[in-house]
Design a protein around this motif. Structure first.
Motif, PDB file in Angstrom:
ATOM      1  N   ALA A 172       0.829  -1.209   0.000  1.00 12.15           N
ATOM      2  CA  ALA A 172       0.000   0.000   0.000  1.00 12.15           C
ATOM      3  C   ALA A 172       0.859   1.253   0.000  1.00 12.15           C
ATOM      4  O   ALA A 172       0.477   2.285  -0.570  1.00 12.15           O
ATOM      5  CB  ALA A 172      -0.938  -0.009   1.199  1.00 12.15           C
ATOM      6  N   ALA A 206       1.164   5.550   3.118  1.00  9.82           N
ATOM      7  CA  ALA A 206       0.232   5.026   2.127  1.00  9.82           C
ATOM      8  C   ALA A 206      -0.855   6.037   1.810  1.00  9.82           C
ATOM      9  O   ALA A 206      -1.295   6.168   0.675  1.00  9.82           O
ATOM     10  CB  ALA A 206      -0.380   3.723   2.620  1.00  9.82           C
ATOM     11  N   ARG A 234      -7.658   1.572  -6.649  1.00  9.75           N
ATOM     12  CA  ARG A 234      -7.245   0.491  -5.772  1.00  9.75           C
ATOM     13  C   ARG A 234      -8.481  -0.247  -5.266  1.00  9.75           C
ATOM     14  O   ARG A 234      -9.470   0.351  -4.894  1.00  9.75           O
ATOM     15  CB  ARG A 234      -6.449   1.063  -4.583  1.00  9.75           C
ATOM     16  CG  ARG A 234      -5.820   0.009  -3.706  1.00  9.75           C
ATOM     17  CD  ARG A 234      -5.069   0.661  -2.555  1.00  9.75           C
ATOM     18  NE  ARG A 234      -4.070   1.585  -3.014  1.00  9.75           N
ATOM     19  CZ  ARG A 234      -2.826   1.220  -3.336  1.00  9.75           C
ATOM     20  NH1 ARG A 234      -2.479  -0.043  -3.248  1.00  9.75           N
ATOM     21  NH2 ARG A 234      -1.958   2.110  -3.759  1.00  9.75           N
TER      22      ARG A 234
END
Length: 419
Positions: A20, A68, A79
């Motif tokens: 991430a 992240a 994502r």
């Protein structure tokens, strides 16, 4: 593989946090002050950090969510949540990179991994994320085809479709026998379906199955089987025949090590971990195996030492068995495993019923009181045997007749007579 350690998240969560934050294994290893193989072992759950390294690793992971978040604010959108993905053959994440440490570009894998941004990492991270598969003919690079898999049977079928042909080829190189190679692959996938929740959550499901295939194929007990009395047909190409004979002449542990390192493409630490050896021991086995192969294979005799690994990899990829190595379909493997499970369950229930009935019958027919057994007879010396009246002698018979013939009775009988 998913068990958390005090002060640290679970191994799969460690890897998710790193991906991430768009960090490679090299960057994490540099930040913590350890080797790349150590970080890979921590993320796979094989080893656990201790002492100051654990504290440093915990602090590093604690700061990854902020990094992240910053990366998400500037990075590409799209994502998604982690799903079980199926990657088509030749479309791995590292396809076309030419990395020697992994061969995901040559054959797809089925594993549980979060979808990261496209092109976020180098070939080192891709090789660590994708399970290594055997050397196969080169496949043109293509875009990965990803589709969600929700059904366990569908996920198992995908894993079998992608890994079974390559594992059958590896088992053939280990044994030189087609029937044993296919049997090893069938047994390994049957066991994988029986323990599918464990395999599905494993970071390297192909490696999980590959370990079972190798252990079954290299079992020393197979040499006592009747089918092993006659060898299989050798390859048609003389060069392939020489290479296969040289491989089979190696000790089993050297054969497995060199196939993992040169054939599958694992790096030295992963090869040592899969063969349950130290890294120096695995390196020495590879050097000894290369020397033995160079002495037996003319094509490797003139190759420099530093090029032997690459040359052997090319030769293993070019070796062609004399017959097709087609494993059973995944549906047949699943059906056979389920049928065997039902048979064992019925046998267990039947044996339990027989034991219960025998126990109940014994309890119903057992005596309720104790009767001491009679002591066996013993012979006593000095006592004449009972044989009835004895035979009369002549004198005894005359006396007997006289007593019977005398009519007198009473006291007069015993009175003396003058005559």
């Amino acid at each position: 593989m998913t068990r958390s350690v005090e002060g640290l998240p679970a191994p799969n969560e460690r890897r998710r946090l790193r991906e991430a934050a768009e960090l490679t294994l090299d960057e994490v290893a540099t930040a913590v002050g350890v080797a790349v193989a150590t970080v890979r072992s921590w993320e796979s759950g094989r080893t656990t950090p201790r002492g100051r390294k654990r504290d440093a690793y915990a602090r590093f992971l604690a700061g990854l969510p902020e990094r992240a978040g910053a990366a998400d604010a500037t990075g590409p959108p799209g994502r998604t949540d982690p799903v079980l993905v199926a990657v088509a053959p030749g479309t791995g994440a590292d396809a076309g990179t030419g990395a020697d440490a992994g061969t995901g570009a040559e054959e797809g894998v089925a594993q549980a991994a979060p979808d990261g941004p496209a092109g976020s990492d180098g070939s080192a991270d891709s090789a660590a994320a994708a399970p290594a598969t055997p050397v196969m003919p080169a496949v043109p690079a293509a875009r990965p085809v990803v589709r969600p898999v929700v059904d366990p049977a569908e996920a198992f079928d995908t894993l079998h479709e992608l890994a079974a042909p390559a594992l059958a080829r590896q088992a053939y190189l280990l044994t030189g026998r087609r029937a044993l190679a296919l049997e090893a692959v069938d047994r390994a996938f049957t066991r994988a379906w029986d323990q599918w929740p464990e395999v599905a959550t494993d970071p390297d499901p192909v490696g999980w199955v590959r370990t079972i295939v190798y252990e079954y194929a290299l079992s020393p007990w197979h040499r006592f089987r009747r089918s092993h009395r006659r060898p299989d047909r050798p390859p048609a190409d003389p060069a392939d025949r020489i290479l296969l004979d040289a491989l089979l002449a190696l000790p089993r542990v050297h054969r497995r090590t060199v196939l993992l390192y040169d054939g599958v493409g694992l790096d030295l630490p992963d090869t040592a971990a899969e063969t349950e050896a130290t890294t120096p021991a695995a390196g020495n086995r590879i050097l000894n195996a290369h020397a033995d192969l160079a002495a037996r294979v003319p094509e490797l005799a003139d190759v420099p030492v530093e090029r032997q690994s690459a040359a052997l990899r090319e030769r293993l990829a070019a070796l062609r068995p004399p017959f097709p190595l087609d494993p059973r379909p995944a549906a047949a493997v699943r059906g056979g495993g389920e049928r065997r499970t039902r048979q064992w369950t019925r046998a267990t229930l039947g044996l339990t019923a027989v034991i219960t009935a025998a126990t109940a019958y014994t309890a119903a027919t057992a005596p309720t009181r104790y009767d001491p057994p009679l002591a066996p007879g013993e012979s006593v010396s000095g006592v004449p045997p009972l044989s009835g009246p004895q035979q009369l002698t002549e004198r005894s018979r005359q006396l007997h007749d006289k007593l019977r013939a005398d009519p007198e009775a009473g006291p007069a009988r015993v009175a003396p007579r003058l005559d």
